[in-house]
Motif scaffolding. Structure first.
Motif, PDB file in Angstrom:
ATOM      1  N   SER A 195      -4.949   6.187  -0.494  1.00  0.00           N
ATOM      2  CA  SER A 195      -4.297   4.843  -0.135  1.00  0.00           C
ATOM      3  C   SER A 195      -4.644   4.159  -1.690  1.00  0.00           C
ATOM      4  O   SER A 195      -5.361   4.283  -2.316  1.00  0.00           O
ATOM      5  CB  SER A 195      -4.644   4.216   0.941  1.00  0.00           C
ATOM      6  OG  SER A 195      -5.873   3.746   0.745  1.00  0.00           O
ATOM      7  N   SER A 196      -3.679   3.281  -1.773  1.00  0.00           N
ATOM      8  CA  SER A 196      -3.661   2.408  -3.030  1.00  0.00           C
ATOM      9  C   SER A 196      -4.228   1.123  -2.862  1.00  0.00           C
ATOM     10  O   SER A 196      -4.772   0.514  -3.817  1.00  0.00           O
ATOM     11  CB  SER A 196      -2.456   2.411  -3.657  1.00  0.00           C
ATOM     12  OG  SER A 196      -1.292   1.705  -2.865  1.00  0.00           O
ATOM     13  N   ASN A 197      -4.158   0.474  -1.821  1.00  0.00           N
ATOM     14  CA  ASN A 197      -4.499  -0.902  -1.458  1.00  0.00           C
ATOM     15  C   ASN A 197      -4.974  -1.205   0.058  1.00  0.00           C
ATOM     16  O   ASN A 197      -3.951  -1.513   0.561  1.00  0.00           O
ATOM     17  CB  ASN A 197      -3.243  -1.718  -1.906  1.00  0.00           C
ATOM     18  CG  ASN A 197      -3.676  -3.133  -2.208  1.00  0.00           C
ATOM     19  OD1 ASN A 197      -5.059  -3.432  -2.101  1.00  0.00           O
ATOM     20  ND2 ASN A 197      -2.807  -4.100  -2.436  1.00  0.00           N
ATOM     21  N   THR A 242     -10.163   6.969  -0.127  1.00  0.00           N
ATOM     22  CA  THR A 242     -10.067   8.621  -0.398  1.00  0.00           C
ATOM     23  C   THR A 242     -10.442   9.010   1.193  1.00  0.00           C
ATOM     24  O   THR A 242     -11.415   8.864   1.729  1.00  0.00           O
ATOM     25  CB  THR A 242     -10.796   9.200  -1.387  1.00  0.00           C
ATOM     26  OG1 THR A 242     -10.404   8.764  -2.637  1.00  0.00           O
ATOM     27  CG2 THR A 242     -10.680  10.876  -1.257  1.00  0.00           C
ATOM     28  N   ASN A 282       0.705  -1.257   0.084  1.00  0.00           N
ATOM     29  CA  ASN A 282       0.007   0.078   0.254  1.00  0.00           C
ATOM     30  C   ASN A 282       0.976   1.188   0.029  1.00  0.00           C
ATOM     31  O   ASN A 282       1.868   1.408   0.613  1.00  0.00           O
ATOM     32  CB  ASN A 282      -0.916   0.088   1.034  1.00  0.00           C
ATOM     33  CG  ASN A 282      -1.718   1.325   1.260  1.00  0.00           C
ATOM     34  OD1 ASN A 282      -2.419   1.622   0.366  1.00  0.00           O
ATOM     35  ND2 ASN A 282      -1.562   1.782   2.280  1.00  0.00           N
ATOM     36  N   SER A 285      -8.009   0.771  -2.092  1.00  0.00           N
ATOM     37  CA  SER A 285      -8.167   2.371  -2.720  1.00  0.00           C
ATOM     38  C   SER A 285      -9.311   3.106  -1.880  1.00  0.00           C
ATOM     39  O   SER A 285     -10.277   2.577  -1.739  1.00  0.00           O
ATOM     40  CB  SER A 285      -8.613   2.355  -4.095  1.00  0.00           C
ATOM     41  OG  SER A 285      -9.078   3.764  -4.528  1.00  0.00           O
TER      42      SER A 285
END
Length: 179
Positions: free
Chosen positions: A161-163, A167, A105, A165
């Motif tokens: 965050s990316s993993n 907001t 992440n 996702s």
């Protein structure tokens, strides 16, 4: 191994684990996918490809509780920020989170436009590695306001965050001025 829907139906099952074996016994390690809806009627069954066989379900309801991840953007330090055509300015933003963030992440700090819109945000900082993974990561992320950022009093900062996702919430208004 397949997971039913929350009502116990296998009309569109979700694959949750596999075991490649020619024996008639074994243990299948499973993983319930992130985002699986909360429900109390889930069932699990095992299917085989050779020979093609569908087993009966586990015989009792399983409860799955969705525990969504969340990010709360905290105090922004370093402002008001002063930039010009060749000089940037730096600061940091505190954050807390809830939920489990996967290995790999990345937390990304984003800057809105001067009106507070994130329609085309600017990436101003990141946090990766062990500090961005696991259960409930929190801390502070350093960032840099780019040189030549327009003067304004309506800038917002948020963390994504990316993993998975996610907001995060937005900060309070921040001021960027020219030098």
């Amino acid at each position: 191994a397949q997971l039913s829907n929350s009502a116990g139906s296998f009309a569109s099952p979700t694959s949750i684990g596999t075991l490649n074996s020619t024996s008639n016994i074994g243990t299948i390690n499973i993983s319930i996918p992130a985002g699986t809806a909360t429900g109390g009627g889930y069932r699990i069954r095992v299917v085989s490809s050779t020979p093609a066989t569908t087993g009966t379900d586990n015989g009792s309801n399983i409860t799955i509780t969705l525990n969504p991840c969340a990010i709360t953007t905290g105090l922004v330090s370093g402002g008001p920020f002063a930039v010009d055509c060749s000089t940037s300015d730096a600061g940091s933003v505190a954050f807390t989170s809830s939920g489990t963030f996967a290995v790999g992440n990345t937390f990304t700090v984003q800057l809105s436009n001067a009106s507070g819109s994130f329609a085309s945000p600017t990436t101003i900082g990141t946090l990766t590695g062990a500090s961005a993974e696991g259960l409930n990561p929190s801390g502070s992320i350093n960032f840099t306001i780019p040189s030549a950022t327009s003067t304004g009093a309506g800038y917002l900062i948020r963390i994504i965050s990316s993993n998975p996702s996610v907001t995060g919430s937005s900060s309070v208004l921040n001021i960027v001025t020219g030098k």
